[in-house]
Design an enzyme around this catalytic site. Sequence first.
Site, short mmCIF file in Angstrom:
data_model
loop_
_atom_site.label_atom_id
_atom_site.label_comp_id
_atom_site.label_asym_id
_atom_site.label_seq_id
_atom_site.Cartn_x
_atom_site.Cartn_y
_atom_site.Cartn_z
N GLU A 17 0.94 -1.30 0.08
CA GLU A 17 0.10 -0.20 -0.30
C GLU A 17 0.74 1.11 0.21
O GLU A 17 1.88 1.42 0.76
CB GLU A 17 -0.91 -0.02 1.20
CG GLU A 17 -1.80 1.33 1.15
CD GLU A 17 -2.91 1.04 2.50
OE1 GLU A 17 -3.62 -0.04 2.51
OE2 GLU A 17 -2.91 2.05 3.30
N TYR A 50 -6.78 7.06 -0.41
CA TYR A 50 -7.71 8.16 -1.06
C TYR A 50 -7.82 8.87 0.26
O TYR A 50 -8.28 8.55 1.41
CB TYR A 50 -8.98 7.59 -1.45
CG TYR A 50 -9.82 8.58 -1.89
CD1 TYR A 50 -9.85 9.02 -3.18
CD2 TYR A 50 -10.80 8.98 -1.13
CE1 TYR A 50 -10.98 9.83 -3.59
CE2 TYR A 50 -11.97 9.85 -1.23
CZ TYR A 50 -11.83 10.25 -2.69
OH TYR A 50 -12.83 11.30 -3.08
N ALA A 52 -10.39 11.99 1.66
CA ALA A 52 -11.47 12.60 1.45
C ALA A 52 -11.24 14.13 1.10
O ALA A 52 -10.35 14.64 1.95
CB ALA A 52 -12.48 12.34 2.48
N ALA A 125 -19.72 1.62 4.37
CA ALA A 125 -19.19 1.02 2.92
C ALA A 125 -19.87 -0.03 2.32
O ALA A 125 -19.73 0.01 1.15
CB ALA A 125 -17.69 0.22 3.25
N HIS A 150 -13.64 -2.54 15.00
CA HIS A 150 -13.70 -0.97 14.56
C HIS A 150 -14.17 -0.06 15.61
O HIS A 150 -14.97 -0.57 16.46
CB HIS A 150 -14.56 -0.75 13.32
CG HIS A 150 -14.90 0.61 12.79
ND1 HIS A 150 -15.70 1.76 13.06
CD2 HIS A 150 -13.95 1.08 11.83
CE1 HIS A 150 -15.42 2.56 12.55
NE2 HIS A 150 -14.38 2.41 11.58
N GLN A 177 -7.07 -4.13 9.00
CA GLN A 177 -6.50 -3.01 9.63
C GLN A 177 -5.05 -3.73 10.25
O GLN A 177 -5.04 -4.62 10.53
CB GLN A 177 -7.26 -2.61 10.86
CG GLN A 177 -6.65 -1.41 11.68
CD GLN A 177 -6.56 -0.24 10.73
OE1 GLN A 177 -5.42 -0.03 10.10
NE2 GLN A 177 -7.30 0.86 10.86
N GLN A 213 5.94 7.23 15.04
CA GLN A 213 4.99 6.64 13.96
C GLN A 213 3.96 5.81 14.89
O GLN A 213 2.79 5.67 14.59
CB GLN A 213 5.97 5.94 13.07
CG GLN A 213 4.97 5.31 11.91
CD GLN A 213 5.70 4.16 11.19
OE1 GLN A 213 6.98 3.99 11.48
NE2 GLN A 213 4.97 3.31 10.33
#
Length: 288
Positions: A17, A50, A52, A125, A150, A177, A213
Amino acid sequence: MKIIDKFGQDRTVFSLEVFPPKKFKDNINIVYETIEQLTDINPDYISVTYSAGGKGNTDNGGKIASMIKGIHNVEAVAHLTCLTNSFAEIDNTIQTFKKYGVENILALRGDTNPDIPPKKDFTYASDLVSYIKMNYPEMGIAGACYPEVHVEAENDVQDILNLKKKVDAGTDVLISQLFFDNELFYNFMKKVRLAGITVPVEAGIMPVTNANQVLRMVDMCGASLPRKFSMMIQKYGNNPEAMRDAGIAYAVNQIVDLIANGVEGIHLYTMNNPYVATKIYENIKSLL
Ligand code: FAD
């Protein structure tokens, strides 16, 4: 090619990714170099995140995806969030993706953001999955899942039932995730299969190569930190080179254990760092 066709061939899918840099134009050469080095790994596909709010995001994501596919001949997956997009905006974005040759979408709700009000055409989703399935059946569809539940879900059972709805709406593949404790993933997978969800699930692995991080990530997604992981951060957090090497070793150990336990795919969150991704790949390529 739909990414679902990469699964089920007695091998572990390995995907990467990347994210479009904020100042895309200023960093265009860096993006080209990053993608070139990542495609040298020959992953099954590379997904592009992506963000938003803004046409640039769609276009930059689409451009990166087209580079991945058109120049390097690696399958690309474009992420797309729906909460703050109308039907017309989603159509427009998917048309852009198609123009760039993208054949797969990671269909997401996106996080709620007080600065960007929801548009009401899509709530979850699964609404986006149904919409793509109905209007763009030629597209492969991936979805997100959460081994540690979630953050907004009522509880783990409800979260899995909601996940089942998303899969039943037409999701081909799930990507998890990030997590740092494989046992949590194995427990999650038992529940997923018990719920009758049969699609392939890729394990999301984030190599942590600096201490700050980790704090950001944990804050964002609530991943729990096993003791051995916290000890690593404590010991090497102030030594960038040691932290990078320890983070690579931790991710490699996680992946070796996952593959030994029959995981269907590994999705590596590269953070646009080809050095780290390549080191990890070199350590696990014979296992895939
Ligand atoms: P959903 O599947 O809609 O779930 C959201 C919540 O709603 C969950 O709590 C779920 O249990 C609940 N729910 C779902 N359906 C129902 C229903 N029918 N009734 C009641 N409750 C329901 N974000 C970005 O902005 N850009 C990215 O590129 C991006 N990439 C990601 C990639 C991966 C692999 C993952 C795991 C996450 C990514 N995210 C990204 C983050 C994601 O947008 C957030 O985690 C978001 O909060 C949830 O998105 P979702 O698609 O999982 O939502």
